[in-house]
Design a protein around this motif. Sequence first.
Motif, PDB file in Angstrom:
ATOM      1  N   UNK A   1       0.822  -1.215   0.000  1.00  0.00           N
ATOM      2  CA  UNK A   1       0.000   0.000   0.000  1.00  0.00           C
ATOM      3  C   UNK A   1       0.853   1.261   0.000  1.00  0.00           C
ATOM      4  N   UNK A   2       2.099   1.143   0.462  1.00  0.00           N
ATOM      5  CA  UNK A   2       2.965   2.323   0.560  1.00  0.00           C
ATOM      6  C   UNK A   2       3.668   2.659  -0.728  1.00  0.00           C
ATOM      7  N   UNK A   3       3.543   1.838  -1.737  1.00  0.00           N
ATOM      8  CA  UNK A   3       4.227   2.083  -3.005  1.00  0.00           C
ATOM      9  C   UNK A   3       3.314   2.834  -3.959  1.00  0.00           C
ATOM     10  N   UNK A   4       3.790   4.015  -4.407  1.00  0.00           N
ATOM     11  CA  UNK A   4       3.027   4.805  -5.361  1.00  0.00           C
ATOM     12  C   UNK A   4       3.544   4.643  -6.785  1.00  0.00           C
ATOM     13  N   UNK A   5       4.816   4.360  -6.914  1.00  0.00           N
ATOM     14  CA  UNK A   5       5.431   4.183  -8.230  1.00  0.00           C
ATOM     15  C   UNK A   5       5.444   2.706  -8.585  1.00  0.00           C
ATOM     16  N   UNK A   6       6.418   2.349  -9.382  1.00  0.00           N
ATOM     17  CA  UNK A   6       6.559   0.967  -9.807  1.00  0.00           C
ATOM     18  C   UNK A   6       6.855   0.085  -8.611  1.00  0.00           C
ATOM     19  N   UNK A   7       6.232  -1.104  -8.584  1.00  0.00           N
ATOM     20  CA  UNK A   7       6.424  -2.028  -7.470  1.00  0.00           C
ATOM     21  C   UNK A   7       7.830  -2.612  -7.491  1.00  0.00           C
ATOM     22  N   UNK A   8       8.515  -2.520  -6.341  1.00  0.00           N
ATOM     23  CA  UNK A   8       9.839  -3.128  -6.219  1.00  0.00           C
ATOM     24  C   UNK A   8       9.734  -4.581  -5.785  1.00  0.00           C
ATOM     25  N   UNK A   9       8.674  -4.900  -5.097  1.00  0.00           N
ATOM     26  CA  UNK A   9       8.433  -6.281  -4.686  1.00  0.00           C
ATOM     27  C   UNK A   9       6.923  -6.485  -4.582  1.00  0.00           C
ATOM     28  N   UNK A  10       6.534  -7.747  -4.675  1.00  0.00           N
ATOM     29  CA  UNK A  10       5.104  -8.061  -4.692  1.00  0.00           C
ATOM     30  C   UNK A  10       4.880  -9.388  -3.966  1.00  0.00           C
ATOM     31  N   UNK A  11       3.897  -9.363  -3.033  1.00  0.00           N
ATOM     32  CA  UNK A  11       3.498 -10.586  -2.334  1.00  0.00           C
ATOM     33  C   UNK A  11       2.307 -11.184  -3.094  1.00  0.00           C
ATOM     34  N   UNK A  12       2.403 -12.464  -3.380  1.00  0.00           N
ATOM     35  CA  UNK A  12       1.256 -13.146  -3.989  1.00  0.00           C
ATOM     36  C   UNK A  12       1.151 -14.557  -3.419  1.00  0.00           C
ATOM     37  N   UNK A  13      -0.064 -15.053  -3.458  1.00  0.00           N
ATOM     38  CA  UNK A  13      -0.356 -16.384  -2.912  1.00  0.00           C
ATOM     39  C   UNK A  13      -0.873 -17.280  -4.023  1.00  0.00           C
ATOM     40  N   UNK A  14      -0.545 -18.533  -3.954  1.00  0.00           N
ATOM     41  CA  UNK A  14      -1.186 -19.556  -4.769  1.00  0.00           C
ATOM     42  C   UNK A  14      -2.166 -20.315  -3.874  1.00  0.00           C
ATOM     43  N   UNK A  15      -3.421 -20.335  -4.292  1.00  0.00           N
ATOM     44  CA  UNK A  15      -4.491 -20.992  -3.512  1.00  0.00           C
ATOM     45  C   UNK A  15      -5.107 -22.081  -4.378  1.00  0.00           C
ATOM     46  N   UNK A  16      -5.170 -23.265  -3.864  1.00  0.00           N
ATOM     47  CA  UNK A  16      -5.832 -24.343  -4.598  1.00  0.00           C
ATOM     48  C   UNK A  16      -7.345 -24.094  -4.633  1.00  0.00           C
ATOM     49  N   UNK A  17      -7.912 -24.280  -5.815  1.00  0.00           N
ATOM     50  CA  UNK A  17      -9.357 -24.067  -5.952  1.00  0.00           C
ATOM     51  C   UNK A  17     -10.142 -24.987  -5.035  1.00  0.00           C
ATOM     52  N   UNK A  18      -9.677 -26.206  -4.840  1.00  0.00           N
ATOM     53  CA  UNK A  18     -10.401 -27.148  -3.991  1.00  0.00           C
ATOM     54  C   UNK A  18     -10.452 -26.683  -2.542  1.00  0.00           C
ATOM     55  N   UNK A  19      -9.443 -25.898  -2.108  1.00  0.00           N
ATOM     56  CA  UNK A  19      -9.459 -25.380  -0.740  1.00  0.00           C
ATOM     57  C   UNK A  19     -10.594 -24.381  -0.556  1.00  0.00           C
TER      58      UNK A  19
END
Length: 463
Positions: A192-210
């Motif tokens: 949320x603190x990044x206004x310009x280009x993202x230097x890092x990004x958190x993402x999750x992989x979630x199984x559809x069955x979950x």
Amino acid sequence: MEKFNFKQLKKIPALFKSKLYLKYLFSYVLVLSIPLFIIGIFLFSHFFNVLKNELEKSNLAISKQIQYNLDTDLKQLEIVANQIYQDPILTAYNMSSPLGALAGIKELEKMISGNHLPYEVFVYYDSLNKVFSSSTAFSVDEFFQYYKFAEWNQPQFYSDMRDTKYKRIKPSESAVCYGYECNLIVYVVPDKGMNEKNNRMVFYLIKAETIEKTMNFSYGNVTLWNENQLIMATSYSNSHSFQDFQNIEARDKTNTYTYELNGMTYWASAIHSPETSLSYLYYVPIEKAMKGLMQSKRLFFIILIIVIFTSVAAILFNLRWVYNPIKHLMHELMMKVRDSRPAIKDQLLLYLLNGRFKDLDSFNQKGEPYGISFGKSLFGTAVIHIQHRSQDNVHMHQWIEKIEELLPSAMEGFAKETEDKSKIVLVFSADERENLYGQWIKLHEQLTSNQNVLVTIGIGKCY
């Protein structure tokens, strides 16, 4: 009170031959049926409307419960992502060294432990062009070697990692993870603190069955979509496509309605989540949802029919005892009517002689209930004077009965006593004039067979 005797049951069929009994029975049944049906219809309508409303509320409550459960899990992942962005161990500088990367991986493992929703958590560092998970580190090329998505590729990956400004859930798609096939959902949570280009990004992989297990609530099916992109559908048959739900009016409001899909009618409850921008549709076939309600309806009608037949049977048996006094009373009334017939006959004949009846039909209508009517075409009157030679009292009513009894079959007539108590007026009718004189001679002979009686008959003109 009369005791119940089962032998009286044999008499019940005979009662139905009585018009009075049938009218009495019909009135009882009618009086019972009208309020019973009114109450039954009111209870039926009110009771099942309440059940239907409760069922709608229940479906909507299920939708809200599913929304709450999944929103809570996704919110928790967002909190974990914010912690990652604020953790000094997980900065790009620290992760650039082998020891720092090892410490960062362990830190990710601690953060994700205990959270059942994500299959894995990842942090992409643009300056390092690497992806770190809670177990290892990858280059972007290596990442796509271990996670082979059907549609998501490296150019899209870089675009999502560098340009995404708001949290986003990508549509579910098939993938091969370390040689095993599964459906994966990518949940991207930017800093949320990044206004310009993202230097890092958190993402999750979630199984559809979950997520399907999270949405596996009650006996219905749940469809989840975000920004008009269908993510998944749990169904007893097959997963539906997004086009199946394009006409559903549920984006920014909560409502319940019915709709048709693939030839089947569904009862649906839709709800939109402002927290995650996800829309939930909980739907169940009406046939399945209303099964209990329809069974209750059938049971209600069966009970209503049983109540009606039981009530009619109770009335039938009750009337068996109630009808006897009425029957006895009617018998007494009939006897009184029979006893009062001479007075009624005198009155009718007096009115007839005074011209108070406009025609024969009006006279017959009044007299037929008492056996007083004429059916022949010619009418006339006769005055019969009876005088005893002895001093015996003359009982005129006996002579009246005798005269009416002795009339030949070719004649019919009714007699009444005159005011001077010594004469009788006979109103008669016949079909032919020719034989009347001979009939009167014969009647005179029969009346004067007693030597102590003088009988004089005066016959008027027939019309």
